[in-house]
Design a protein around this motif. Structure first.
Motif, PDB file in Angstrom:
ATOM      1  N   VAL A 114     -52.622  19.096 -14.848  1.00 20.20           N
ATOM      2  CA  VAL A 114     -52.184  18.176 -13.802  1.00 20.20           C
ATOM      3  C   VAL A 114     -52.255  16.719 -14.258  1.00 20.20           C
ATOM      4  O   VAL A 114     -51.255  16.001 -14.239  1.00 20.20           O
ATOM      5  N   ASN A 115     -53.421  16.271 -14.675  1.00 19.18           N
ATOM      6  CA  ASN A 115     -53.677  14.839 -14.805  1.00 19.18           C
ATOM      7  C   ASN A 115     -53.003  14.183 -15.998  1.00 19.18           C
ATOM      8  O   ASN A 115     -52.883  12.948 -16.031  1.00 19.18           O
ATOM      9  N   HIS A 116     -52.548  14.963 -16.968  1.00 19.62           N
ATOM     10  CA  HIS A 116     -51.903  14.339 -18.131  1.00 19.62           C
ATOM     11  C   HIS A 116     -50.495  13.808 -17.803  1.00 19.62           C
ATOM     12  O   HIS A 116     -49.875  13.162 -18.637  1.00 19.62           O
ATOM     13  N   GLY A 138     -71.950  19.028  -7.957  1.00 23.87           N
ATOM     14  CA  GLY A 138     -70.728  19.824  -8.021  1.00 23.87           C
ATOM     15  C   GLY A 138     -70.072  19.747  -9.387  1.00 23.87           C
ATOM     16  O   GLY A 138     -70.353  18.846 -10.188  1.00 23.87           O
ATOM     17  N   ILE A 139     -69.186  20.689  -9.646  1.00 21.85           N
ATOM     18  CA  ILE A 139     -68.579  20.827 -10.971  1.00 21.85           C
ATOM     19  C   ILE A 139     -67.071  20.596 -10.907  1.00 21.85           C
ATOM     20  O   ILE A 139     -66.381  21.158 -10.045  1.00 21.85           O
ATOM     21  N   PHE A 140     -66.593  19.777 -11.802  1.00 16.15           N
ATOM     22  CA  PHE A 140     -65.158  19.518 -11.984  1.00 16.15           C
ATOM     23  C   PHE A 140     -64.723  20.161 -13.290  1.00 16.15           C
ATOM     24  O   PHE A 140     -65.337  19.932 -14.339  1.00 16.15           O
ATOM     25  N   ILE A 141     -63.666  20.964 -13.239  1.00 20.08           N
ATOM     26  CA  ILE A 141     -63.107  21.573 -14.448  1.00 20.08           C
ATOM     27  C   ILE A 141     -61.622  21.254 -14.493  1.00 20.08           C
ATOM     28  O   ILE A 141     -60.885  21.534 -13.546  1.00 20.08           O
ATOM     29  N   SER A 142     -61.194  20.660 -15.591  1.00 18.44           N
ATOM     30  CA  SER A 142     -59.772  20.365 -15.773  1.00 18.44           C
ATOM     31  C   SER A 142     -59.305  20.880 -17.127  1.00 18.44           C
ATOM     32  O   SER A 142     -60.091  20.956 -18.079  1.00 18.44           O
ATOM     33  N   PHE A 143     -58.055  21.246 -17.179  1.00 20.80           N
ATOM     34  CA  PHE A 143     -57.390  21.578 -18.436  1.00 20.80           C
ATOM     35  C   PHE A 143     -56.227  20.619 -18.600  1.00 20.80           C
ATOM     36  O   PHE A 143     -55.467  20.380 -17.656  1.00 20.80           O
ATOM     37  N   GLU A 144     -56.116  20.043 -19.788  1.00 24.12           N
ATOM     38  CA  GLU A 144     -55.094  19.037 -20.051  1.00 24.12           C
ATOM     39  C   GLU A 144     -54.538  19.199 -21.468  1.00 24.12           C
ATOM     40  O   GLU A 144     -55.226  19.697 -22.362  1.00 24.12           O
ATOM     41  N   ASN A 145     -53.302  18.742 -21.659  1.00 22.94           N
ATOM     42  CA  ASN A 145     -52.824  18.519 -23.020  1.00 22.94           C
ATOM     43  C   ASN A 145     -53.564  17.299 -23.575  1.00 22.94           C
ATOM     44  O   ASN A 145     -53.786  16.332 -22.848  1.00 22.94           O
ATOM     45  N   PHE A 146     -53.978  17.366 -24.831  1.00 18.44           N
ATOM     46  CA  PHE A 146     -54.695  16.233 -25.401  1.00 18.44           C
ATOM     47  C   PHE A 146     -53.949  15.659 -26.595  1.00 18.44           C
ATOM     48  O   PHE A 146     -53.059  16.286 -27.170  1.00 18.44           O
ATOM     49  N   ALA A 147     -54.307  14.441 -26.961  1.00 20.64           N
ATOM     50  CA  ALA A 147     -53.680  13.736 -28.080  1.00 20.64           C
ATOM     51  C   ALA A 147     -54.551  13.846 -29.323  1.00 20.64           C
ATOM     52  O   ALA A 147     -55.751  13.571 -29.259  1.00 20.64           O
ATOM     53  N   TYR A 213     -54.890  24.821 -29.825  1.00 17.65           N
ATOM     54  CA  TYR A 213     -53.591  24.167 -29.984  1.00 17.65           C
ATOM     55  C   TYR A 213     -53.698  22.728 -29.491  1.00 17.65           C
ATOM     56  O   TYR A 213     -54.482  21.956 -30.015  1.00 17.65           O
ATOM     57  N   MET A 214     -52.938  22.343 -28.451  1.00 18.63           N
ATOM     58  CA  MET A 214     -53.013  20.983 -27.930  1.00 18.63           C
ATOM     59  C   MET A 214     -53.479  20.950 -26.486  1.00 18.63           C
ATOM     60  O   MET A 214     -53.193  20.020 -25.733  1.00 18.63           O
ATOM     61  N   GLN A 215     -54.236  21.979 -26.097  1.00 22.03           N
ATOM     62  CA  GLN A 215     -54.792  22.042 -24.751  1.00 22.03           C
ATOM     63  C   GLN A 215     -56.320  22.098 -24.838  1.00 22.03           C
ATOM     64  O   GLN A 215     -56.863  22.706 -25.760  1.00 22.03           O
ATOM     65  N   ALA A 216     -56.959  21.463 -23.886  1.00 22.26           N
ATOM     66  CA  ALA A 216     -58.416  21.455 -23.847  1.00 22.26           C
ATOM     67  C   ALA A 216     -58.891  21.591 -22.403  1.00 22.26           C
ATOM     68  O   ALA A 216     -58.239  21.113 -21.479  1.00 22.26           O
ATOM     69  N   GLY A 217     -60.040  22.225 -22.261  1.00 24.39           N
ATOM     70  CA  GLY A 217     -60.694  22.314 -20.970  1.00 24.39           C
ATOM     71  C   GLY A 217     -61.927  21.413 -20.969  1.00 24.39           C
ATOM     72  O   GLY A 217     -62.654  21.338 -21.954  1.00 24.39           O
TER      73      GLY A 217
END
Length: 222
Positions: A114-116, A138-147, A213-217
């Protein structure tokens, strides 16, 4: 859980994502496994950018959640999720994560791919709103494409990602078009920048949960 014609649409949609994102289902398995490692089972969960409800598909069969809120800025996606998961413990909110008004309400907040899509200012606002929506601890978990950190690394990673998509049967033109979206239609930042952003937004802990690859959690604790 309801399962009507929307389920077919969601399955087709998710299959296209699998052709694009390596280890797509691992995103959600890692979310579940990370939350299971927490001391207290979650009772309230907010999923921003919920799409067709892929996160809920894993969460609702893994946890006894009393309140699961689906949030998306697409009415079409939200309607598909509603068709699949309408129940007494589910809510559906149309809105942008950058405009969230929840405060101290959720044990878990998730945001998958979402946030990327946001500018630097928009991304910070999105992450801050996710932070504010969480209860203490509380816990926040995000998955994003990274640079990647270098131009050489970026070229190598993008070529590898393109090759993955080719192996999934996508055409060279489609693969090249998708790779060309980098820093034009989405705006990745480095792993270090993402972790620092989470700290700047108030998280007392910010960690890398998963990487490929180019994704990270990423995992943050309020």
């Amino acid at each position: 859980m309801n399962d009507n014609s929307s389920a077919f649409n969601s399955a087709e949609y998710d299959e296209k994502i699998r052709q694009t994102l390596p280890y797509y289902d691992d995103f959600f398995m890692n979310i579940v496994s990370a939350v299971k490692a927490c001391q207290n089972p979650p009772k309230s969960w907010l999923d921003v950018g919920c799409g067709t409800g892929k996160t809920a598909e894993y969460v609702l069969k893994s946890f006894d959640v009393e309140r699961f809120v689906f949030c998306d800025n697409s009415e079409e996606m939200l309607n598909i999720a509603r068709g699949r998961f309408s129940a007494e413990n589910t809510e559906f909110v149309i809105g942008d994560v950058r405009e969230l008004a929840f405060r101290n309400e959720f044990d878990i907040v998730t945001a998958v791919q979402v946030n990327h899509y946001f500018s630097a200012e928009g991304r910070k606002l999105a992450v801050k709103n996710c932070f504010e929506a969480l209860k203490p601890d509380g816990i926040f978990i995000s998955f994003e494409n990274f640079a990647p950190y270098s131009e050489v690394g970026k070229r190598l990673y993008l070529d590898r990602w393109k090759n993955f998509q080719l192996e999934q049967g996508r055409s060279p033109a489609v693969c090249e078009e998708h790779i060309g979206r980098y820093n034009k239609e989405y705006f990745p930042i480095t792993l270090s920048e993402q972790l620092q952003l989470m700290r700047d937004c108030g998280f007392k802990a910010a960690e890398i949960l998963w990487l490929s690859y180019m994704q990270a959690g990423f995992l943050g604790i309020k």
